[in-house]
Design a protein around this motif. Sequence first.
Motif, PDB file in Angstrom:
ATOM      1  N   GLN A  54      70.867 -25.924  15.647  1.00 18.26           N
ATOM      2  CA  GLN A  54      70.346 -25.572  16.965  1.00 18.26           C
ATOM      3  C   GLN A  54      69.957 -26.827  17.747  1.00 18.26           C
ATOM      4  N   GLY A  55      70.481 -26.913  18.951  1.00 21.82           N
ATOM      5  CA  GLY A  55      70.186 -28.037  19.828  1.00 21.82           C
ATOM      6  C   GLY A  55      70.868 -29.337  19.424  1.00 21.82           C
TER       7      GLY A  55
ATOM      8  N   TYR B  70      76.161 -20.880  13.560  1.00 16.01           N
ATOM      9  CA  TYR B  70      75.456 -21.736  14.512  1.00 16.01           C
ATOM     10  C   TYR B  70      75.980 -21.433  15.916  1.00 16.01           C
ATOM     11  N   ASN B  71      75.214 -21.852  16.911  1.00 16.11           N
ATOM     12  CA  ASN B  71      75.582 -21.641  18.304  1.00 16.11           C
ATOM     13  C   ASN B  71      76.234 -22.910  18.856  1.00 16.11           C
TER      14      ASN B  71
ATOM     15  N   GLU C 124      71.798 -21.558  27.740  1.00 18.99           N
ATOM     16  CA  GLU C 124      71.743 -22.089  26.369  1.00 18.99           C
ATOM     17  C   GLU C 124      70.678 -21.357  25.564  1.00 18.99           C
ATOM     18  N   GLN C 125      69.521 -21.159  26.163  1.00 17.15           N
ATOM     19  CA  GLN C 125      68.441 -20.458  25.476  1.00 17.15           C
ATOM     20  C   GLN C 125      68.826 -19.014  25.184  1.00 17.15           C
TER      21      GLN C 125
ATOM     22  N   SER D 161      74.689 -24.554  21.891  1.00 18.68           N
ATOM     23  CA  SER D 161      73.354 -25.135  21.766  1.00 18.68           C
ATOM     24  C   SER D 161      73.489 -26.654  21.678  1.00 18.68           C
TER      25      SER D 161
ATOM     26  N   SER E  90      71.846 -17.800  24.851  1.00 20.64           N
ATOM     27  CA  SER E  90      72.894 -17.741  23.825  1.00 20.64           C
ATOM     28  C   SER E  90      72.296 -18.012  22.446  1.00 20.64           C
ATOM     29  N   ASP E  91      71.297 -18.903  22.351  1.00 21.82           N
ATOM     30  CA  ASP E  91      70.602 -19.116  21.074  1.00 21.82           C
ATOM     31  C   ASP E  91      69.930 -17.815  20.614  1.00 21.82           C
TER      32      ASP E  91
END
Length: 172
Positions: A137-138, A90-91, A104-105, A94, A107-108
């Motif tokens: 994510q997020g 996972y990021n 953020e986008q 995020s 890196s995702d």
Amino acid sequence: TSGTLIRSGQLDQAIAFIAANEVAYVTIDIGANDLLGHLGSADCSESLDAPACAERIDAAFSIYSDNMTAIFDRIQAVAPDATIVFMRAYNPFSLGFGGAGALEQQSDETLDLFNEVAARIADERGILVADAFTPMQGTTAATTHMLDDPPDIHPLAIGYDILASAIMDALG
């Protein structure tokens, strides 16, 4: 990192344990730190498209591919009958604040591509792939220690529940 797993003796210890015991399942969750150090670096602080950042990331992709091939091959050789599950990272960046912006986008997107490197290698070997990336994510502001002082990429209890669910989903 995947390199540390190989060079530090951790993989050798795991192989020795597997060889000495009847092992039905092996889960592999390695690689996030191969990339995250680059994503959090000064070279990548403005944009992941910056030349120095892109160079770092490209090198990380190449090294990760070689390392994951070696890791998967060694584990399969010692545990040919075990069910092996690789977990997509996972990021931790995020966070899910909506207005976090391009970094953020980016890196995702970058971590998703990075995950695909190991997922492809796993798939070629019949290794199951658990998706921890998508459900986290997020959400990492609420599922990890990223808002702690100092920030820590590791999950909170709810994050570990999400990761365990990802493994269970992969097992079907």
